[in-house]
Motif scaffolding. Sequence first.
Motif, PDB file in Angstrom:
ATOM      1  N   ILE A 211       0.812  -1.199  -0.313  1.00 50.83           N
ATOM      2  CA  ILE A 211      -0.432  -0.241  -0.101  1.00 50.83           C
ATOM      3  C   ILE A 211       0.772   1.538  -0.032  1.00 50.83           C
ATOM      4  O   ILE A 211       0.600   2.207  -1.027  1.00 50.83           O
ATOM      5  N   PRO A 212       1.419   1.564   0.520  1.00 53.51           N
ATOM      6  CA  PRO A 212       2.558   2.627   0.716  1.00 53.51           C
ATOM      7  C   PRO A 212       3.583   2.928  -0.142  1.00 53.51           C
ATOM      8  O   PRO A 212       4.287   3.747  -1.172  1.00 53.51           O
ATOM      9  N   LEU A 213       3.688   1.492  -0.959  1.00 57.92           N
ATOM     10  CA  LEU A 213       4.757   1.711  -2.324  1.00 57.92           C
ATOM     11  C   LEU A 213       3.764   3.085  -3.599  1.00 57.92           C
ATOM     12  O   LEU A 213       3.894   2.723  -4.314  1.00 57.92           O
ATOM     13  N   VAL A 274      -1.220   6.877   5.418  1.00 60.06           N
ATOM     14  CA  VAL A 274      -1.275   6.890   4.056  1.00 60.06           C
ATOM     15  C   VAL A 274      -1.807   7.652   2.657  1.00 60.06           C
ATOM     16  O   VAL A 274      -1.646   9.245   2.520  1.00 60.06           O
ATOM     17  N   ALA A 275      -2.850   7.050   2.938  1.00 63.52           N
ATOM     18  CA  ALA A 275      -3.963   7.826   2.195  1.00 63.52           C
ATOM     19  C   ALA A 275      -4.453   9.025   2.123  1.00 63.52           C
ATOM     20  O   ALA A 275      -3.842  10.271   1.152  1.00 63.52           O
ATOM     21  N   GLU A 332       9.007  -5.587  -3.641  1.00 64.34           N
ATOM     22  CA  GLU A 332       8.799  -4.152  -4.105  1.00 64.34           C
ATOM     23  C   GLU A 332       9.072  -3.284  -4.747  1.00 64.34           C
ATOM     24  O   GLU A 332       8.440  -2.282  -5.866  1.00 64.34           O
ATOM     25  N   ARG A 333       9.806  -4.314  -5.987  1.00 65.03           N
ATOM     26  CA  ARG A 333       9.956  -3.782  -6.891  1.00 65.03           C
ATOM     27  C   ARG A 333       9.299  -3.987  -8.175  1.00 65.03           C
ATOM     28  O   ARG A 333       9.512  -2.934  -9.279  1.00 65.03           O
ATOM     29  N   ILE A 334       8.616  -5.198  -8.792  1.00 68.36           N
ATOM     30  CA  ILE A 334       7.471  -4.682  -9.503  1.00 68.36           C
ATOM     31  C   ILE A 334       7.177  -3.850  -9.065  1.00 68.36           C
ATOM     32  O   ILE A 334       6.319  -2.819 -10.434  1.00 68.36           O
ATOM     33  N   MET A 335       5.930  -3.826  -7.826  1.00 67.37           N
ATOM     34  CA  MET A 335       5.806  -2.720  -7.600  1.00 67.37           C
ATOM     35  C   MET A 335       5.654  -1.419  -8.367  1.00 67.37           C
ATOM     36  O   MET A 335       5.489  -0.165  -8.599  1.00 67.37           O
ATOM     37  N   ILE A 358      -6.466   9.959  -7.506  1.00 64.99           N
ATOM     38  CA  ILE A 358      -6.803   8.772  -7.957  1.00 64.99           C
ATOM     39  C   ILE A 358      -5.659   7.213  -6.810  1.00 64.99           C
ATOM     40  O   ILE A 358      -6.013   6.786  -6.474  1.00 64.99           O
ATOM     41  N   PHE A 359      -4.142   7.830  -6.461  1.00 58.43           N
ATOM     42  CA  PHE A 359      -3.745   7.168  -5.267  1.00 58.43           C
ATOM     43  C   PHE A 359      -4.173   7.571  -4.327  1.00 58.43           C
ATOM     44  O   PHE A 359      -4.224   6.186  -3.781  1.00 58.43           O
TER      45      PHE A 359
END
Length: 393
Positions: A211-213, A274-275, A332-335, A358-359
Amino acid sequence: MIAGLGLWTGIIGNLEFLQEKIPSDFVKAMILSIGLLAGIIAGPTAGRIIDQSRKKTVLLVAGLGRLVSVVFMLLAISTGSVWWMVAFIISIQLSATFYFPALQSAIPLVVKDEDLLTMNGMHMNVATISRIAGTALAGVMLVYWSLASLYWVSMIAYVFLLLFTMWLKIDEGEGSSSHRKQQGEKGGFMEVFPVLKAYPAVGMTLIMTMIPLLFLGSFNLIVINISEIQDSSSIKGLIYTFEGIAFMVGSFAVKYFSRKWKTTAILFFFASMVAVAEFMLYFAHNIILTLSAFAVLGFALGCFFPTAMVVFQKQMPKAYHGRFFSFRNMLERIMFQVVLLSAGAFLDILGLQTMVIIFGFISLSMTLLFFIQMRRRNIVLEQVQVNPAAEII
């Protein structure tokens, strides 16, 4: 601390170099994502090697890789070539692919279980202090010195890091090398998946860290964009400073929260915060609200990540730590890859304000969805349960 000083002076240099050479946000994202892709490809191999080898050996080899990568960036500056910068990004990410999972695997070997939350908080605080000092130092150096000077500072820091790593002592047990090797050869990287199925709390926490990513993956592009919106280069350093100080405060405060709240409550509450920080960036033209948004983000992450790390370190069997942390870094890298490219496209097409809204909605929706799933599957994140019938929160 030393690694962080080298890393963050280099990152500010990267942003400056990209801002000079590349006008498009999407192209900047493409260049940054190449390094992430290299890390994803190397992730499975890194996990096996870390579990089969001594952690100190892996840390030393990764440290040498860092020194080589800085040479590539010095060549990029002297020639003005973006391709040398691409070589730098790939090599520094490959070094990180081995270094950070090995470091995360080493922490439970030298720290008692009951001290892990404190240790993770201290570890992240040191990293945050170095980030604040590194970005501030980089900002001052860019005013008075050349861009190349940032990377010479990084080079010196990485040499000191290598020397300190040589003096490091990690008791991994005599005669355990062959056992680790057999463990790595037996199931390899793919053996992480059945273990995750056997430990649903670890799997759910791993998904929660995604989520934070959304924010972190687009962090550098957002900072560049805010700098352009406010027509201020100094705002970059202020953003990193406010976020970093708030992170430190959060990592101290989480020890108090952990005595009052359950692990699940901490993770879900601060994922929601975070949101909130993302929504606040709708007012990116206002310096006070911008810095407040990054302060909220920093505090939330300072509470969220040390708590998540304790779940990983306590509940995942130590024999799988190398492969697990490599798998986590690869995920994490994929995200990051997806977020980076998406953010670059959104910033070019829609602009910063629409993107952060949006995020924000995506982050809130994911938090609610994961909460419902945990309730439905009755997953409990606490390692020891006095009353198994008790509610999660």
